[in-house]
Design a protein around this motif. Structure first.
Motif, mmCIF file in Angstrom:
data_model
loop_
_atom_site.group_PDB
_atom_site.id
_atom_site.type_symbol
_atom_site.label_atom_id
_atom_site.label_comp_id
_atom_site.label_asym_id
_atom_site.label_seq_id
_atom_site.Cartn_x
_atom_site.Cartn_y
_atom_site.Cartn_z
ATOM 1 N N VAL A 70 0.831 -1.205 0.000
ATOM 2 C CA VAL A 70 0.000 0.000 0.000
ATOM 3 C C VAL A 70 0.864 1.253 0.000
ATOM 4 O O VAL A 70 0.590 2.225 -0.698
ATOM 5 C CB VAL A 70 -0.959 0.000 1.214
ATOM 6 N N ASN A 71 1.960 1.235 0.779
ATOM 7 C CA ASN A 71 2.830 2.398 0.883
ATOM 8 C C ASN A 71 4.168 1.980 1.468
ATOM 9 O O ASN A 71 4.258 0.989 2.193
ATOM 10 C CB ASN A 71 2.194 3.480 1.764
ATOM 11 N N VAL A 72 5.199 2.746 1.151
ATOM 12 C CA VAL A 72 6.513 2.586 1.771
ATOM 13 C C VAL A 72 6.893 3.961 2.294
ATOM 14 O O VAL A 72 7.049 4.901 1.523
ATOM 15 C CB VAL A 72 7.563 2.067 0.770
ATOM 16 N N GLN A 73 7.016 4.065 3.612
ATOM 17 C CA GLN A 73 7.274 5.356 4.255
ATOM 18 C C GLN A 73 8.700 5.369 4.791
ATOM 19 O O GLN A 73 9.094 4.496 5.563
ATOM 20 C CB GLN A 73 6.285 5.576 5.389
ATOM 21 N N THR A 74 9.464 6.376 4.371
ATOM 22 C CA THR A 74 10.847 6.495 4.808
ATOM 23 C C THR A 74 10.959 7.480 5.961
ATOM 24 O O THR A 74 10.090 8.328 6.148
ATOM 25 C CB THR A 74 11.760 6.950 3.655
ATOM 26 N N GLN A 75 12.036 7.376 6.683
ATOM 27 C CA GLN A 75 12.280 8.228 7.847
ATOM 28 C C GLN A 75 12.666 9.638 7.429
ATOM 29 O O GLN A 75 12.343 10.602 8.107
ATOM 30 C CB GLN A 75 13.396 7.596 8.682
ATOM 31 N N CYS A 76 13.395 9.757 6.301
ATOM 32 C CA CYS A 76 13.860 11.079 5.877
ATOM 33 C C CYS A 76 14.050 11.087 4.369
ATOM 34 O O CYS A 76 13.942 10.050 3.714
ATOM 35 C CB CYS A 76 15.160 11.446 6.589
ATOM 36 N N GLY A 77 14.383 12.239 3.835
ATOM 37 C CA GLY A 77 14.579 12.384 2.404
ATOM 38 C C GLY A 77 15.853 11.747 1.884
ATOM 39 O O GLY A 77 16.067 11.682 0.679
ATOM 40 N N CYS A 78 16.702 11.240 2.771
ATOM 41 C CA CYS A 78 17.946 10.599 2.354
ATOM 42 C C CYS A 78 17.711 9.185 1.828
ATOM 43 O O CYS A 78 18.609 8.580 1.263
ATOM 44 C CB CYS A 78 18.943 10.575 3.507
ATOM 45 N N THR A 79 16.504 8.671 2.019
ATOM 46 C CA THR A 79 16.171 7.308 1.610
ATOM 47 C C THR A 79 15.069 7.350 0.563
ATOM 48 O O THR A 79 14.048 8.008 0.765
ATOM 49 C CB THR A 79 15.700 6.480 2.820
ATOM 50 N N THR A 80 15.280 6.642 -0.544
ATOM 51 C CA THR A 80 14.273 6.608 -1.603
ATOM 52 C C THR A 80 13.887 5.165 -1.901
ATOM 53 O O THR A 80 14.746 4.353 -2.232
ATOM 54 C CB THR A 80 14.792 7.274 -2.889
ATOM 55 N N LYS A 110 18.759 4.002 9.759
ATOM 56 C CA LYS A 110 17.572 4.532 9.085
ATOM 57 C C LYS A 110 16.469 3.484 9.142
ATOM 58 O O LYS A 110 16.723 2.277 9.117
ATOM 59 C CB LYS A 110 17.882 4.890 7.628
ATOM 60 N N TYR A 111 15.235 3.978 9.194
ATOM 61 C CA TYR A 111 14.076 3.096 9.306
ATOM 62 C C TYR A 111 13.102 3.365 8.158
ATOM 63 O O TYR A 111 12.911 4.510 7.753
ATOM 64 C CB TYR A 111 13.369 3.313 10.647
ATOM 65 N N VAL A 112 12.501 2.292 7.674
ATOM 66 C CA VAL A 112 11.522 2.348 6.596
ATOM 67 C C VAL A 112 10.357 1.469 7.024
ATOM 68 O O VAL A 112 10.560 0.357 7.505
ATOM 69 C CB VAL A 112 12.133 1.812 5.277
ATOM 70 N N THR A 113 9.131 1.966 6.851
ATOM 71 C CA THR A 113 7.953 1.175 7.196
ATOM 72 C C THR A 113 7.213 0.814 5.919
ATOM 73 O O THR A 113 6.921 1.676 5.088
ATOM 74 C CB THR A 113 7.019 1.949 8.144
ATOM 75 N N VAL A 114 6.928 -0.481 5.769
ATOM 76 C CA VAL A 114 6.206 -0.990 4.606
ATOM 77 C C VAL A 114 4.788 -1.343 5.054
ATOM 78 O O VAL A 114 4.611 -2.102 6.011
ATOM 79 C CB VAL A 114 6.893 -2.235 4.011
ATOM 80 N N PHE A 115 3.800 -0.769 4.363
ATOM 81 C CA PHE A 115 2.395 -1.010 4.673
ATOM 82 C C PHE A 115 1.795 -1.904 3.590
ATOM 83 O O PHE A 115 1.956 -1.634 2.399
ATOM 84 C CB PHE A 115 1.626 0.313 4.733
ATOM 85 N N PHE A 116 1.093 -2.956 4.031
ATOM 86 C CA PHE A 116 0.502 -3.923 3.125
ATOM 87 C C PHE A 116 -1.018 -3.886 3.215
ATOM 88 O O PHE A 116 -1.581 -3.392 4.197
ATOM 89 C CB PHE A 116 0.978 -5.343 3.470
ATOM 90 N N SER A 117 -1.662 -4.457 2.203
ATOM 91 C CA SER A 117 -3.111 -4.614 2.260
ATOM 92 C C SER A 117 -3.453 -5.493 3.456
ATOM 93 O O SER A 117 -2.635 -6.283 3.913
ATOM 94 C CB SER A 117 -3.621 -5.240 0.958
ATOM 95 N N GLY A 118 -4.655 -5.331 3.971
ATOM 96 C CA GLY A 118 -5.062 -6.094 5.149
ATOM 97 C C GLY A 118 -4.656 -5.422 6.446
ATOM 98 O O GLY A 118 -4.822 -6.005 7.514
ATOM 99 N N GLY A 119 -4.070 -4.228 6.366
ATOM 100 C CA GLY A 119 -3.752 -3.468 7.572
ATOM 101 C C GLY A 119 -2.510 -3.914 8.310
ATOM 102 O O GLY A 119 -2.327 -3.575 9.473
ATOM 103 N N VAL A 120 -1.620 -4.669 7.663
ATOM 104 C CA VAL A 120 -0.388 -5.080 8.321
ATOM 105 C C VAL A 120 0.773 -4.229 7.817
ATOM 106 O O VAL A 120 0.744 -3.715 6.704
ATOM 107 C CB VAL A 120 -0.080 -6.582 8.115
ATOM 108 N N SER A 121 1.776 -4.085 8.662
ATOM 109 C CA SER A 121 2.951 -3.300 8.288
ATOM 110 C C SER A 121 4.180 -3.890 8.962
ATOM 111 O O SER A 121 4.081 -4.679 9.906
ATOM 112 C CB SER A 121 2.773 -1.840 8.690
ATOM 113 N N LYS A 122 5.336 -3.477 8.470
ATOM 114 C CA LYS A 122 6.602 -3.940 9.045
ATOM 115 C C LYS A 122 7.615 -2.822 8.956
ATOM 116 O O LYS A 122 7.759 -2.175 7.920
ATOM 117 C CB LYS A 122 7.114 -5.166 8.278
ATOM 118 N N GLN A 123 8.334 -2.584 10.057
ATOM 119 C CA GLN A 123 9.400 -1.595 10.056
ATOM 120 C C GLN A 123 10.723 -2.303 9.771
ATOM 121 O O GLN A 123 11.053 -3.301 10.405
ATOM 122 C CB GLN A 123 9.483 -0.863 11.386
#
Length: 144
Positions: A70-80, A110-123
């Motif tokens: 669903v989304n990949v959220q990064t901690q800062c602009g240094c990570t793409t 650095k930390y990145v959070t991955v959001f998946f369908s079904g409401g689950v996520s992983k950092q």
């Protein structure tokens, strides 16, 4: 009038508690029953300061249903992140490519959070150290 105010307050209190319960159940969904990660903490080692690097985060859909990112959220602009939504079938491998620009002096995490369908996520985490390359300066020839 007091009775109406009491009923309105009770209604909002009930909805607030109900919303908290539904939120907590979606947050406690077990990601390990949906997606398996080859690695959740990647060591980039020592990299030159300011030199971009990329690495793959490899995952497998371990559920019986298809899954989407669903989304990949990064901690800062240094990570793409580079990723495709999917869907990914049961048993299918897929990946996210994470890029880091290297503009952090010394040790970094650095930390990145991955959001998946079904409401689950992983950092996910990656770390390493940057170093500044020594620039050799030429010395002019001295004549005597």
């Amino acid at each position: 009038m007091r009775r109406i105010a009491f009923l309105v307050a009770a209604f909002f209190a009930f909805n607030s508690v109900n919303a908290q319960n539904s939120t907590s159940t979606s947050q406690t969904a077990d990601i390990s029953k949906v997606v398996s990660f080859k690695e959740t903490d990647h060591d980039l080692g020592k990299i030159p300061y300011g030199k971009p690097v990329e690495f793959d985060v490899v995952m497998t859909n371990v559920s019986q249903d298809s899954v989407k990112i669903v989304n990949v959220q990064t901690q800062c602009g240094c990570t793409t992140p580079k990723w495709k939504e999917g869907p990914y079938a049961a048993g299918q491998d897929f990946k996210i490519v994470l890029g880091f620009n290297g503009y952090t002096d010394g040790h970094f995490e650095k930390y990145v959070t991955v959001f998946f369908s079904g409401g689950v996520s992983k950092q996910l985490k990656f770390h390493g150290d940057t170093y500044k390359e020594q620039v050799q300066q030429s010395t002019p020839n001295k004549t005597r």
